[in-house]
Motif scaffolding. Structure first.
Motif, PDB file in Angstrom:
ATOM      1  N   GLY A   2       4.302   0.715   5.215  1.00 37.07           N
ATOM      2  CA  GLY A   2       3.781   0.787   3.853  1.00 37.07           C
ATOM      3  C   GLY A   2       4.848   1.180   2.852  1.00 37.07           C
ATOM      4  O   GLY A   2       4.910   0.632   1.750  1.00 37.07           O
ATOM      5  N   LEU A   5       7.134  -1.826   2.267  1.00 41.60           N
ATOM      6  CA  LEU A   5       6.483  -2.806   1.393  1.00 41.60           C
ATOM      7  C   LEU A   5       6.513  -2.340  -0.063  1.00 41.60           C
ATOM      8  O   LEU A   5       6.756  -3.136  -0.970  1.00 41.60           O
ATOM      9  CB  LEU A   5       5.041  -3.052   1.845  1.00 41.60           C
ATOM     10  N   ARG A  10       5.910  -4.908  -3.039  1.00 41.65           N
ATOM     11  CA  ARG A  10       4.686  -5.533  -2.525  1.00 41.65           C
ATOM     12  C   ARG A  10       3.572  -4.482  -2.492  1.00 41.65           C
ATOM     13  O   ARG A  10       3.065  -4.089  -1.447  1.00 41.65           O
ATOM     14  CB  ARG A  10       4.970  -6.136  -1.158  1.00 41.65           C
ATOM     15  N   GLU A  13      -0.051  -4.973  -0.898  1.00 44.07           N
ATOM     16  CA  GLU A  13      -0.021  -4.941   0.564  1.00 44.07           C
ATOM     17  C   GLU A  13       0.233  -3.526   1.072  1.00 44.07           C
ATOM     18  O   GLU A  13      -0.269  -3.137   2.137  1.00 44.07           O
ATOM     19  CB  GLU A  13       1.073  -5.867   1.091  1.00 44.07           C
TER      20      GLU A  13
END
Length: 104
Positions: A2, A5, A10, A13
């Motif tokens: 996480g 990302l 991102r 996501e």
């Protein structure tokens, strides 16, 4: 995953992965801060402040948690709550300074 990302931009996501990671490791400061920042970015400031509040229950003497909680609280328009969190943070600094002076 996480955090990576989020670093890649991102955010959509990253958010659900960070939610799971934060539940599994609530004392992990990197996860906490990244998750709270993404919540704020997504317009979910109340949830970000709540994440910091929960973290402060586990890590009451962690300056970055108190500072993050103050920032999140201010961003949702609770100036008095933010001031209270900053006072908590300053209290830590004063206690550390007093202990430092006592030790020398």
């Amino acid at each position: 995953m996480g955090i990576r990302l989020a670093q890649e931009g991102r955010f959509a996501e990253a958010l659900p992965l960070l939610a799971v990671a934060n539940r599994q490791a609530p004392a992990d400061l990197a996860i906490l801060h990244t998750f709270a920042q993404l919540l704020q970015r997504a317009g979910r400031g109340d949830e970000a402040a709540e994440r910091y509040r929960l973290a402060a229950a586990t890590l009451p003497h962690e300056p970055s948690v108190l500072a993050g909680w103050a920032r999140a609280t201010l961003l949702i328009g609770d100036q008095h709550g933010a001031i209270d969190r900053l006072r908590d943070l300053l209290g830590l600094d004063a206690a550390a300074e007093a202990a430092h002076g006592y030790l020398h």
